[in-house]
Design a protein around this motif. Structure first.
Motif, PDB file in Angstrom:
ATOM      1  N   GLN A 100       0.662  -1.256  -0.006  1.00 23.43           N
ATOM      2  CA  GLN A 100      -0.012   0.135   0.018  1.00 23.43           C
ATOM      3  C   GLN A 100       0.842   1.204   0.154  1.00 23.43           C
ATOM      4  O   GLN A 100       1.958   1.260   0.743  1.00 23.43           O
ATOM      5  CB  GLN A 100      -0.751   0.052   1.317  1.00 23.43           C
ATOM      6  N   ASN A 102       1.121   4.004   1.263  1.00 20.79           N
ATOM      7  CA  ASN A 102       0.562   4.834   2.412  1.00 20.79           C
ATOM      8  C   ASN A 102       1.978   5.819   2.891  1.00 20.79           C
ATOM      9  O   ASN A 102       2.789   5.077   3.680  1.00 20.79           O
ATOM     10  CB  ASN A 102      -0.114   3.982   3.534  1.00 20.79           C
ATOM     11  N   LEU A 103       2.325   6.795   2.423  1.00 16.76           N
ATOM     12  CA  LEU A 103       3.279   7.519   2.622  1.00 16.76           C
ATOM     13  C   LEU A 103       2.957   8.171   3.876  1.00 16.76           C
ATOM     14  O   LEU A 103       1.870   8.969   4.067  1.00 16.76           O
ATOM     15  CB  LEU A 103       3.886   8.418   1.428  1.00 16.76           C
ATOM     16  N   PHE A 105       4.166  11.811   5.551  1.00 20.94           N
ATOM     17  CA  PHE A 105       4.889  13.072   5.347  1.00 20.94           C
ATOM     18  C   PHE A 105       5.423  13.777   6.552  1.00 20.94           C
ATOM     19  O   PHE A 105       4.713  13.558   7.573  1.00 20.94           O
ATOM     20  CB  PHE A 105       4.148  14.031   4.525  1.00 20.94           C
TER      21      PHE A 105
ATOM     22  N   TYR B  35      -5.106  13.264  -0.738  1.00 24.25           N
ATOM     23  CA  TYR B  35      -4.604  13.718   0.385  1.00 24.25           C
ATOM     24  C   TYR B  35      -4.955  15.062   1.000  1.00 24.25           C
ATOM     25  O   TYR B  35      -5.678  15.921   0.063  1.00 24.25           O
ATOM     26  CB  TYR B  35      -2.860  14.025   0.105  1.00 24.25           C
ATOM     27  N   ILE B  45      -2.481  11.381   4.141  1.00 21.64           N
ATOM     28  CA  ILE B  45      -3.425  10.540   3.054  1.00 21.64           C
ATOM     29  C   ILE B  45      -4.586  10.309   3.606  1.00 21.64           C
ATOM     30  O   ILE B  45      -4.882  10.158   4.661  1.00 21.64           O
ATOM     31  CB  ILE B  45      -2.699   9.043   2.605  1.00 21.64           C
ATOM     32  N   ILE B  55      -8.121   0.657  -1.022  1.00 20.41           N
ATOM     33  CA  ILE B  55      -7.201  -0.087  -0.202  1.00 20.41           C
ATOM     34  C   ILE B  55      -6.692   0.561   0.736  1.00 20.41           C
ATOM     35  O   ILE B  55      -5.939  -0.240   1.605  1.00 20.41           O
ATOM     36  CB  ILE B  55      -6.045  -0.727  -1.079  1.00 20.41           C
ATOM     37  N   ILE B  56      -6.751   1.902   1.031  1.00 20.63           N
ATOM     38  CA  ILE B  56      -6.351   2.632   2.133  1.00 20.63           C
ATOM     39  C   ILE B  56      -7.638   3.709   2.582  1.00 20.63           C
ATOM     40  O   ILE B  56      -8.117   4.204   1.771  1.00 20.63           O
ATOM     41  CB  ILE B  56      -5.339   3.455   2.134  1.00 20.63           C
ATOM     42  N   GLU B  58      -7.863   5.794   5.623  1.00 21.33           N
ATOM     43  CA  GLU B  58      -7.460   6.180   7.042  1.00 21.33           C
ATOM     44  C   GLU B  58      -8.597   6.778   7.864  1.00 21.33           C
ATOM     45  O   GLU B  58      -9.806   6.732   7.421  1.00 21.33           O
ATOM     46  CB  GLU B  58      -6.384   7.377   7.061  1.00 21.33           C
TER      47      GLU B  58
END
Lengths: 115, 114
Positions: A100, A102-103, A105, B35, B45, B55-56, B58
């Protein structure tokens, strides 16, 4: 928890001077490491990235970064700054081998360049 | 040609309204992201889509919903806008969905909620 710290909120350098922007990370293992630049009113552009191997990474626009495992750092450098380098710089980490994107920062460092 | 484009560039609206931000990429990438960049420039994100699959996700309020009509588009719908939603929203895309894949960002949409 993973985190990225950019200790300098704002840096001012003279045109032609050298530059170093600091980035420290907190991660269980060596993460993937990235530097992005955001020019005023623009989106982010990738400058360089490190996954493994040679710890000195060359990027675009004359930038380079050095990974130091012992210091959990990935500092960005440029030997001679140009006025067009004035921008916001973001360090980011990603999970190595992760499926994934998912960075995470850092909060960015604003670079101002004096004539 | 712009690789990742967003519309509108600026969006000013009242609290309680519903709004959408559109994103298109012409890079042929499989994964797209949203983002949020707050007033302190902190970038976090919100979502990513890979082949129309989320898939993500948050810890984003369910007032925010991504919609992907096809692989080249990922739109962001926001219901019942709140003051705290004011931010710059960036769309991005990458070839794959892994953390090693370079993400290409759009120019951002500055949302102001009054």
């Amino acid at each position: 928890a993973q985190s990225v710290t950019q200790p300098d909120i704002h840096i001012t350098v003279s045109e032609g001077a050298s530059l170093e922007l600091r980035c420290n990370y907190s991660y269980g293992a060596t993460p993937y490491l990235f530097w992005y630049v955001q020019s005023p009113g623009q989106g982010l552009q990738l400058l360089l990235k490190y996954f493994s191997g040679d710890t000195l990474v060359q990027g675009i626009k004359g930038f380079e970064a050095e990974f130091k495992r012992s210091q959990s750092s990935f500092n960005l450098r440029k030997p001679s700054v140009h006025w067009s380098d004035a921008a916001e710089y973001f360090c980011a980490v990603g999970e190595p081998g992760g499926s994934q994107g998912n960075l995470i920062f850092g909060k960015g460092t604003k670079l101002s360049v004096k004539p | 040609d712009t690789a990742v484009s967003q519309t509108p560039k600026y969006l000013v609206t009242q609290m309680g309204n519903d709004k959408s931000i559109k994103c298109e990429q012409n890079l042929g990438h499989d994964t797209m992201y949203w983002y949020k960049q707050d007033s302190k420039k902190f970038l976090k994100i919100m979502f990513s889509y890979n082949n129309k699959e989320l898939i993500i996700n948050e810890t984003v309020p369910n007032r925010f919903s991504p919609k992907s009509p096809d692989k080249a588009h990922l739109n962001l719908h926001i219901n019942s806008l709140e003051l705290g939603d004011s931010a710059v929203y960036f769309c991005a895309s990458s070839q794959g969905g892994g953390s090693a894949d370079t993400q290409y960002f759009g120019p951002g949409t500055r949302l102001t909620v009054l």
